[in-house]
Enzyme design. Structure first.
Site, PDB file in Angstrom:
ATOM      1  N   TRP A 161       0.828  -1.216   0.000  1.00 28.13           N
ATOM      2  CA  TRP A 161       0.000   0.000   0.000  1.00 28.13           C
ATOM      3  C   TRP A 161       0.860   1.263   0.000  1.00 28.13           C
ATOM      4  CZ3 TRP A 161      -5.291  -0.851   2.367  1.00 28.13           C
ATOM      5  CH2 TRP A 161      -6.093   0.292   2.273  1.00 28.13           C
ATOM      6  N   GLU A 209       1.599   6.616  10.464  1.00 30.16           N
ATOM      7  CA  GLU A 209       1.432   5.235  10.929  1.00 30.16           C
ATOM      8  C   GLU A 209       1.723   5.096  12.408  1.00 30.16           C
ATOM      9  OE1 GLU A 209       3.892   2.441   8.783  1.00 30.16           O
ATOM     10  OE2 GLU A 209       2.949   0.703   9.719  1.00 30.16           O
ATOM     11  N   HIS A 269      -6.323   5.954  -9.187  1.00 27.55           N
ATOM     12  CA  HIS A 269      -5.129   5.239  -9.656  1.00 27.55           C
ATOM     13  C   HIS A 269      -4.860   4.030  -8.739  1.00 27.55           C
ATOM     14  CE1 HIS A 269      -1.274   4.593 -11.549  1.00 27.55           C
ATOM     15  NE2 HIS A 269      -0.628   4.765 -10.412  1.00 27.55           N
ATOM     16  N   ARG A 303      -5.193  -1.756  -7.533  1.00 28.16           N
ATOM     17  CA  ARG A 303      -5.408  -2.706  -6.431  1.00 28.16           C
ATOM     18  C   ARG A 303      -6.750  -3.432  -6.492  1.00 28.16           C
ATOM     19  NH1 ARG A 303      -0.249  -3.764  -5.128  1.00 28.16           N
ATOM     20  NH2 ARG A 303       0.905  -1.808  -4.863  1.00 28.16           N
TER      21      ARG A 303
HETATM   22  C1  LIG Z   1       0.028  -6.245  -9.212  1.00 28.06           C
HETATM   23  C2  LIG Z   1       1.199  -5.435  -8.753  1.00 28.06           C
HETATM   24  C3  LIG Z   1       2.448  -6.020  -8.586  1.00 28.06           C
HETATM   25  C4  LIG Z   1       3.545  -5.271  -8.156  1.00 28.06           C
HETATM   26  N1  LIG Z   1       4.748  -5.870  -7.998  1.00 28.06           N
HETATM   27  C5  LIG Z   1       5.816  -5.161  -7.542  1.00 28.06           C
HETATM   28  C6  LIG Z   1       7.113  -5.769  -7.332  1.00 28.06           C
HETATM   29  O1  LIG Z   1       7.290  -6.946  -7.586  1.00 28.06           O
HETATM   30  N2  LIG Z   1       8.119  -5.004  -6.870  1.00 28.06           N
HETATM   31  C7  LIG Z   1       7.970  -3.671  -6.604  1.00 28.06           C
HETATM   32  O2  LIG Z   1       8.919  -3.026  -6.187  1.00 28.06           O
HETATM   33  N3  LIG Z   1       6.769  -3.059  -6.787  1.00 28.06           N
HETATM   34  C8  LIG Z   1       5.693  -3.773  -7.239  1.00 28.06           C
HETATM   35  N4  LIG Z   1       4.484  -3.146  -7.399  1.00 28.06           N
HETATM   36  C9  LIG Z   1       4.365  -1.725  -7.067  1.00 28.06           C
HETATM   37  C10 LIG Z   1       4.335  -0.845  -8.335  1.00 28.06           C
HETATM   38  O3  LIG Z   1       5.552  -0.958  -9.058  1.00 28.06           O
HETATM   39  C11 LIG Z   1       4.084   0.630  -7.957  1.00 28.06           C
HETATM   40  O4  LIG Z   1       5.143   1.092  -7.146  1.00 28.06           O
HETATM   41  C12 LIG Z   1       2.794   0.819  -7.193  1.00 28.06           C
HETATM   42  O5  LIG Z   1       1.734   0.139  -7.817  1.00 28.06           O
HETATM   43  C13 LIG Z   1       2.456   2.307  -7.088  1.00 28.06           C
HETATM   44  O6  LIG Z   1       2.182   2.768  -8.377  1.00 28.06           O
HETATM   45  P1  LIG Z   1       2.540   4.265  -8.813  1.00 28.06           P
HETATM   46  O7  LIG Z   1       3.995   4.514  -8.631  1.00 28.06           O
HETATM   47  O8  LIG Z   1       1.984   4.444 -10.186  1.00 28.06           O
HETATM   48  O9  LIG Z   1       1.653   5.067  -7.769  1.00 28.06           O
HETATM   49  P2  LIG Z   1       1.937   6.424  -6.978  1.00 28.06           P
HETATM   50  O10 LIG Z   1       3.140   6.321  -6.125  1.00 28.06           O
HETATM   51  O11 LIG Z   1       0.635   6.767  -6.316  1.00 28.06           O
HETATM   52  O12 LIG Z   1       2.229   7.462  -8.087  1.00 28.06           O
HETATM   53  C14 LIG Z   1       1.224   7.857  -9.014  1.00 28.06           C
HETATM   54  C15 LIG Z   1       1.922   8.448 -10.206  1.00 28.06           C
HETATM   55  O13 LIG Z   1       2.583   9.650  -9.788  1.00 28.06           O
HETATM   56  C16 LIG Z   1       3.856   9.721 -10.383  1.00 28.06           C
HETATM   57  N5  LIG Z   1       4.874   9.778  -9.314  1.00 28.06           N
HETATM   58  C17 LIG Z   1       4.661   9.663  -7.978  1.00 28.06           C
HETATM   59  N6  LIG Z   1       5.785   9.841  -7.299  1.00 28.06           N
HETATM   60  C18 LIG Z   1       6.755  10.050  -8.208  1.00 28.06           C
HETATM   61  C19 LIG Z   1       8.153  10.297  -8.131  1.00 28.06           C
HETATM   62  N7  LIG Z   1       8.789  10.387  -6.973  1.00 28.06           N
HETATM   63  N8  LIG Z   1       8.829  10.466  -9.289  1.00 28.06           N
HETATM   64  C20 LIG Z   1       8.205  10.396 -10.464  1.00 28.06           C
HETATM   65  N9  LIG Z   1       6.877  10.184 -10.618  1.00 28.06           N
HETATM   66  C21 LIG Z   1       6.167  10.011  -9.503  1.00 28.06           C
HETATM   67  C22 LIG Z   1       4.013   8.536 -11.305  1.00 28.06           C
HETATM   68  O14 LIG Z   1       3.587   8.909 -12.589  1.00 28.06           O
HETATM   69  C23 LIG Z   1       3.011   7.536 -10.760  1.00 28.06           C
HETATM   70  O15 LIG Z   1       2.497   6.653 -11.730  1.00 28.06           O
HETATM   71  C24 LIG Z   1       3.382  -3.880  -7.854  1.00 28.06           C
HETATM   72  C25 LIG Z   1       2.126  -3.298  -8.011  1.00 28.06           C
HETATM   73  C26 LIG Z   1       1.039  -4.033  -8.455  1.00 28.06           C
HETATM   74  C27 LIG Z   1      -0.315  -3.369  -8.607  1.00 28.06           C
END
Ligand SMILES: Cc1cc2nc3c(=O)[nH]c(=O)nc-3n(C[C@H](O)[C@H](O)[C@H](O)COP(=O)(O)OP(=O)(O)OC[C@H]3O[C@@H](n4cnc5c(N)ncnc54)[C@H](O)[C@@H]3O)c2cc1C
Length: 257
Positions: free
Chosen positions: A60, A70, A165, A170
């Site tokens: 999460w 937290e 998103h 999720r």
């Molecule tokens: C089914 C599934 C399997 C997964 N498996 C793995 C795994 O094996 N290993 C692993 O490490 N992770 C895993 N993840 C996590 C995944 O890689 C993402 O980190 C997580 O889903 C959060 O997505 P996000 O970064 O798009 O979301 P958020 O952090 O909410 O960000 C939303 C959007 O904002 C932008 N953003 C936010 N912060 C930044 C930043 N600092 N720099 C640039 N852009 C930013 C990006 O465009 C991002 O898409 C998994 C996720 C899912 C759903």
């Protein structure tokens, strides 16, 4: 904080005040969702108080666009509460999804043995934790061997655009079952508090797909040009504007090289 009306109010700053009937508000929200005009959705905010096992919290917390505070295992004693899956949720490793579990049930005796083993280890580790505390070992150290199934809690605040998103990722069948169950409850809350925006999210994001360039080429070959008429599409529930946009998409496929 806010609801469908806050999205409309924010959007009207850019699109002008104009008309304000319920159906026009609905069309405006759906237009914004279709065209990724996301900032009006950021005007709605949610704050949740969530209790969750640490292994779910680790997934999460990867959603960086929220504000989190937290429970502190350095400051407070960790609770004697652990997640244990139900026997029907103990499944075999999926053969198609390397990260997930299959729909195949595992033999009952193995599921029960696994659950019993989890509980015994949880109890043992918590007993040791208490023992360390009683010997005045610092809480921040005493807690380090507690299992990932230990419950933690946090306040989690996020705006609706970023929550969509989170929900898209999720609620997906490839997300782990335990985090999906939380996502379903959050989705229900959003559905009740922002019904028009949630419906638009379901229609244009959650239950929609995008096609790659190669897939578009394949589709171009497949499509039979037996389109319903403009009026028939209106009867099917599209607005005039959506029918026009649909024709634009179809012509995009048709002109695809
Ligand atoms: C089914 C599934 C399997 C997964 N498996 C793995 C795994 O094996 N290993 C692993 O490490 N992770 C895993 N993840 C996590 C995944 O890689 C993402 O980190 C997580 O889903 C959060 O997505 P996000 O970064 O798009 O979301 P958020 O952090 O909410 O960000 C939303 C959007 O904002 C932008 N953003 C936010 N912060 C930044 C930043 N600092 N720099 C640039 N852009 C930013 C990006 O465009 C991002 O898409 C998994 C996720 C899912 C759903």
């Amino acid at each position: 904080m806010g609801g469908d009306e806050s999205i409309v109010q924010a959007a009207r700053v850019s699109y002008g005040r104009g008309t304000k009937t319920v159906s026009e508000d609905r069309n405006l929200i759906r237009y914004l969702m279709r065209h990724c005009h996301t900032s009006p959705f950021e005007m709605v905010e949610y704050k949740f108080h969530i209790k969750l096992p640490i292994f779910v919290a680790r997934q999460w917390i990867r959603h960086r666009t929220a504000n989190v505070n937290e429970y502190s295992g350095r400051y407070s004693v960790m609770p004697d509460e652990f997640y244990v899956p139900s026997p029907e949720d103990v499944r075999t490793q999926s053969k198609t999804n390397k990260q997930g579990r299959s729909d195949e049930p595992i033999p009952e005796e193995i599921a029960n043995e696994f659950i019993q083993d989890l509980q015994e280890t949880q109890n043992l580790l918590y007993e040791k934790y208490n023992n360390y505390l009683s010997k005045e070992i610092a809480r921040e150290l005493a807690r380090i061997n507690l299992p990932l199934s230990t419950y933690t809690e946090w306040y989690w605040k996020i705006d609706l655009h970023n929550l969509f998103h989170f929900l898209e990722l999720r609620l997906h069948p490839t997300a782990q079952y335990e985090i999906r169950e939380y996502a379903k409850i959050i989705a229900q809350i959003v559905k009740e508090t922002c019904p028009i925006a949630y419906q638009a999210f379901e229609d244009y994001r959650l239950n929609s797909v995008t096609f790659s360039a190669v897939e578009l080429k394949i589709l171009k070959n497949m499509i039979q040009y037996k389109l319903p008429t403009f009026e028939e599409m209106l009867e099917m529930g599209l607005t005039k504007r959506e029918v026009e946009e649909f024709f634009t998409k179809i012509s995009f496929i048709n002109n695809f090289k």
